[in-house]
Design an enzyme around this catalytic site. Sequence first.
Site, short mmCIF file in Angstrom:
data_model
loop_
_atom_site.label_atom_id
_atom_site.label_comp_id
_atom_site.label_asym_id
_atom_site.label_seq_id
_atom_site.Cartn_x
_atom_site.Cartn_y
_atom_site.Cartn_z
N ASP A 40 -29.07 80.22 85.98
CA ASP A 40 -29.96 81.33 86.32
C ASP A 40 -30.47 81.20 87.74
OD1 ASP A 40 -31.66 83.59 85.39
OD2 ASP A 40 -33.31 82.19 85.75
N GLU A 71 -25.28 82.87 88.36
CA GLU A 71 -25.88 84.17 88.67
C GLU A 71 -26.02 84.22 90.19
OE1 GLU A 71 -29.62 87.15 87.81
OE2 GLU A 71 -29.96 85.01 87.99
C1 GLC Z 1 -32.52 86.03 86.23
C2 GLC Z 1 -32.43 86.58 84.83
C3 GLC Z 1 -33.58 87.50 84.61
C4 GLC Z 1 -34.87 86.70 84.75
C5 GLC Z 1 -34.92 85.99 86.11
C6 GLC Z 1 -35.99 84.95 86.12
O1 GLC Z 1 -32.40 87.03 87.16
O2 GLC Z 1 -31.18 87.22 84.64
O3 GLC Z 1 -33.53 88.13 83.38
O4 GLC Z 1 -35.97 87.53 84.62
O5 GLC Z 1 -33.71 85.31 86.38
O6 GLC Z 1 -35.64 83.83 85.35
#
Ligand code: GLC
Length: 587
Positions: free
Chosen positions: A243, A303
């Site tokens: 993440d 991500e």
């Molecule tokens: C990423 C996740 C999102 C979350 C953020 C903070 O972007 O996909 O859903 O709110 O991280 O952890």
Amino acid sequence: MSYRKTRQPFLVPLALVWLCVCAPMSAQSASNSGQAASGAVDAAGHQWWQNAVFYEIYPRSFADSNNDGIGDLPGITSKLDYLRQLGVDAIWITPCFPSPQVDFGYDVSDYENIDPTYGTLADFARMQSTARSKDIRIILDFVMNHTSDQHPWFIDSRSSRTSQHRDWYIWRDGRGPGQPPNNWESGFGGSAWQFDPRTSQYYYHFFYPQQPDLNWRNPAVKDAMFGVTRWWYERGVAGFRLDAVGALFEDPNLHDNPVLPGKNAFGDPNMKNKYNENLPEVHGVLQGLRQVADKYNAVLIGETWTGTVEQLREFYGPHGNELQMPMNFFLMGINKLSPPEIRKGIAEAEAVGGWPVYVLNNHDRPRSYDRYGDGVHNDAIAKVMAGLYLTLRGTPIMYYGEEIGMQNNDPKSRAEVKDPIGKTGWPKEKGRDGERTPMQWDDSPNAGFTKGTPWLPIPASYKTHNVASEQKDPNSILVFYERLLALRHTNGALLDGDYVPLNENDPHVISYLRRYKDDAVLVAINMSAAPQKVSFSLAAKGISSPTSKTLLTTMNDKPGEAKLSGMTLAPFSVYIGEVAAGQSVAK
Ligand code: GLC
Ligand code: CA
């Protein structure tokens, strides 16, 4: 980062975003890592994750086994047969760890357990072993950038300036009374600094104040977090989705970020996150995590919101030694059926040079059914988008419900909103509830998701768009997905072939070959509302056959052959055919 619903152009500019080769396994790790065990490669030298179809599950919304209105791990276990039949090889489950649920699990208070809402570690073990028996791997979500403010590390950290975990987070003095250390903004609105009266310092949070950022410059943080991944690998997890990797490091000198014209949905000045996003130090951490992953033949998915092809390339690592699967989000930014723009996006993804990872939907963006749909032909368009991204070179990551054409169901009023950014940003930012509604299993009350009250409302379209009804309809979106995924799993050119664009000036039809040695598959997708006549001259590509053998199409044509000169494509249709089986193809 992806959490914002702001529409982004391809390869999203950093300033606006945020707001957006495996080592052989030792006998020991092979037995412990269960289903992650095989390090085998296919004839093209591809690893398991390159041939796999991944599927993201938002556990709150997949299947509710105990009727409390919230999905859970036993619910997921009960649906593994469905996923197997669909053609899913690996599921990524968004955070299911103990959490105060401020950001619905992305605020973790214990990395080595399961939140009671979702079940127990025993439920996890049952899910894992059932999945393994069906050849489905489990990927967990690793929230590395921050913990919950209720995590024992942070509770200790904030207790005094000299506590053991003080330096596990980022604490700084203000610039003056009532003034945060610098101008950095949280991606979720307001300053990224929160004053803590107990020790009269500010802590840094890229996201909500309840999500304090870990200090990745502290080796103890690194050791503890690397240990977390090992702990789960030992329990059979086949990899992690990492993440918010871009947010891991900040400039230690706290330079102010450049301010840009205009304001964002929260009313804050637009800002280029020059000093607190995608700092080069992140690559050292990723290389370390990869070393741990390699011991278990595990895969790391990132991500990775990047501004340029070069930045995305860097996430693979200088020697392919960072992420095997950094996600490419260009389809999240193109929200129209535009062959020229999509062609350009694919070309850029191909130019990165690594193994592409395509994503059409996730839990942070409005669903593709609405993003691309014209309100009239949405079902046909859903098949068009599937026909596109599931036939590209690379690994796709699906999002639950996309295979049945689930629509976005945004809250109708601020009072209905559950996602905190939707409350702060209303009405410009309605939050992410709309894309997180319960999976639609059948046409019974609550779409068969729960017998209780679902945590989010289900759109009326569940009556027609649900698994049970679509399984019975040979023309449904679901049956098209099943057939497409079956083809992907068995056709060597679709798995391993190069991407060769065709007819690059056609404004309505996107077409390409997937070519592997002597085999080639032709994909032609009409993205317009009118029939289109297309011709392919493939002689220059070494393909002399005048016809193509139909493999799968959304047009109700009989199986058979299609002429390469003068092929008619119905409005919003997909044609997939074999063009060179058994012939010698010039490379
Ligand atoms: C990423 C996740 C999102 C979350 C953020 C903070 O972007 O996909 O859903 O709110 O991280 O952890
Ligand atoms: Ca439940």
